[in-house]
Scaffold this active site. Structure first.
Site, short mmCIF file in Angstrom:
data_model
loop_
_atom_site.label_atom_id
_atom_site.label_comp_id
_atom_site.label_asym_id
_atom_site.label_seq_id
_atom_site.Cartn_x
_atom_site.Cartn_y
_atom_site.Cartn_z
N MET A 21 44.28 27.24 38.68
CA MET A 21 43.33 28.34 38.89
C MET A 21 42.26 27.86 39.86
O MET A 21 41.61 26.83 39.63
CB MET A 21 42.71 28.79 37.56
CG MET A 21 43.68 29.49 36.62
SD MET A 21 42.92 30.00 35.06
CE MET A 21 42.83 28.41 34.20
N ALA A 22 42.08 28.61 40.94
CA ALA A 22 41.14 28.22 42.00
C ALA A 22 39.73 28.07 41.44
O ALA A 22 39.22 28.95 40.74
CB ALA A 22 41.16 29.26 43.12
N CYS A 107 50.11 34.16 44.13
CA CYS A 107 48.73 34.61 44.35
C CYS A 107 48.71 36.07 44.83
O CYS A 107 49.34 36.40 45.83
CB CYS A 107 48.05 33.71 45.37
SG CYS A 107 46.31 34.11 45.61
N ASP A 211 49.46 36.78 29.51
CA ASP A 211 49.00 37.28 28.20
C ASP A 211 49.21 36.29 27.07
O ASP A 211 49.54 36.68 25.93
CB ASP A 211 49.68 38.62 27.86
CG ASP A 211 49.24 39.74 28.80
OD1 ASP A 211 48.34 39.50 29.62
OD2 ASP A 211 49.82 40.84 28.71
N GLY A 233 46.90 30.23 31.62
CA GLY A 233 45.82 30.30 32.59
C GLY A 233 44.54 30.81 31.97
O GLY A 233 43.78 30.06 31.37
N ARG A 234 44.31 32.13 32.08
CA ARG A 234 43.02 32.70 31.67
C ARG A 234 42.71 32.47 30.20
O ARG A 234 41.54 32.46 29.80
CB ARG A 234 43.01 34.19 32.00
CG ARG A 234 42.99 34.49 33.49
CD ARG A 234 43.17 35.98 33.76
NE ARG A 234 44.47 36.47 33.32
CZ ARG A 234 44.71 37.69 32.89
NH1 ARG A 234 43.74 38.57 32.83
NH2 ARG A 234 45.93 38.05 32.53
#
Length: 376
Positions: A21-22, A107, A211, A233-234
């Site tokens: 993740m940037a 991306c 998710d 990721g998130r």
């Protein structure tokens, strides 16, 4: 459920991977996640632009610095020009800069897709094949993996074709984010697509992404899709201890980390301190940490004014003093395990003119689709 993942000569046990993740997955954040996991899992660098790497851009060279404890060292590359990708990969192999190379074809941001990069690129099948061939050839013995999305939109799905091309060109594993570029980060990830990809490319591991907000989500994804591992990721934004939960879940334990605000505050300070050491400037480290404040404090009774003050701190002492003003005995809040980070969707993907006219015509790809600096 698969308990380990093979990435070339590297065994990842349990099969959990930190998504690049940037501006997030730099060495300090990877250190935190790895500490909570007990050193288990795979932790990938933020996205590195191949042109910037080949040109030895100073910021890029800092981004690829790994802590001595990082094994294996994983770099994610982004590029649109096969020759430049090949040079970057050979540079990594020849100079022993990493042990594993991941290629980004996922991306969705407009500044990348409008020039034919990121999640737009797999639509051009010959270009995708050329890039993968150059990367695998240049890597020597280093394993090359790739991360992608389902496609540009529901009318232009590419993931099954891209998966077969990857197998044919010697890619070691594939990660699929179960969204199209048009979805961006909105809607619900399509886990069924991950299952279909696994069926289509049984020769290599398939990792699922999208998710995964809790360790139980990861276990459910592997069970429902048959995928060989998960990319998170998130879900770990402001929550690096999620990797402790992931390890426990994959090893059959019900134990989960539920930190008090006092424990979260300690992690926040350590994160900011590590950033300062990495950047060799305490103030820059604290300023870089500001973006993480809302994620770490999500769900706790902190108050908007205090969050604003925390997000404008410029020294470790100031950050520590502000954290000390909070009610640090607050337990982990109910509902804080849900979605975090970007959740917006887009209906239209910005593409070069005529991009969708012919998936085999690659003349529209612009060299400057590779950004001047990494992490976009």
């Amino acid at each position: 459920m698969t308990q380990q993942l093979s990435i070339g000569p590297h065994t990842v046990r349990p099969p959990v991977v930190l998504a690049p993740m940037a501006g997030i997955t730099n060495a300090p954040f990877r250190t935190l996640c790895r500490e909570f996991s007990g050193g288990k899992g795979l932790f990938v660098s933020e996205m590195i632009t191949t042109r910037a790497l080949v040109e030895r851009d100073a910021k890029t060279m800092r981004l690829i610095r790994f802590d001595a404890s990082e094994k294996p060292r994983s770099i994610q590359l982004y590029g649109v020009d096969p020759a430049t990708v090949g040079k970057a990969v050979r540079m990594i192999a020849d100079e022993d800069l990493a042990d594993h190379i991941d290629l980004n074809f996922g991306c969705p941001v407009p500044k990348v897709t409008r020039k034919g990069g990121g999640s737009a690129l797999p639509y051009k099948r010959p270009l995708l094949r050329s890039i993968l061939r150059e990367a695998v050839t240049g890597a020597g013995g280093l394993p090359v993996t790739m991360k992608m999305r389902k496609g540009i939109d529901d009318d232009h799905l590419t993931y099954l074709d891209a998966g077969r091309i990857a197998v044919e060109e010697g890619v070691t594993a594939i990660a699929l984010h179960g969204r199209t570029a048009a979805q961006h980060y909105g809607g619900t990830a399509d886990w069924e697509a991950i299952a279909r990809l696994k069926e289509a490319v049984p020769e290599i591991p398939v990792l699922g992404n999208g998710d995964i907000w809790s360790a139980d989500d990861a276990v459910r994804m592997m069970r429902e899709t048959g995928c060989d591992g998960v990319v998170v990721g998130r879900g770990c934004l402001g929550r690096p201890w999620l990797f402790a939960d992931l390890v426990n879940a994959c090893e059959g334990s019900d134990e989960r980390v539920r930190p008090t605000l006092r424990e979260v505050a300690a992690v926040m300070l350590r994160h900011a301190r590590l950033l300062g050491e990495w950047l060799e400037d305490e103030e820059r480290g604290v300023i870089d940490f500001r973006k993480h404040v809302a994620w770490y404090t999500k769900g706790f009774s902190v108050g908007s004014q205090m969050r604003q003050r925390l997000a404008t701190a410029s020294s470790l002492a100031e950050l520590e003093d502000l954290l000390g003003e909070l009610d640090l005995d607050q337990p982990w809040p109910q509902g804080a395990d849900g979605p975090r980070g970007r959740t917006s969707g887009r209906n239209r993907v910005v593409l070069p003119d005529g991009w969708l006219d012919d998936p085999y015509d690659c003349t529209g790809v612009e060299v400057d689709a590779e950004l001047d600096t990494s992490g976009g």
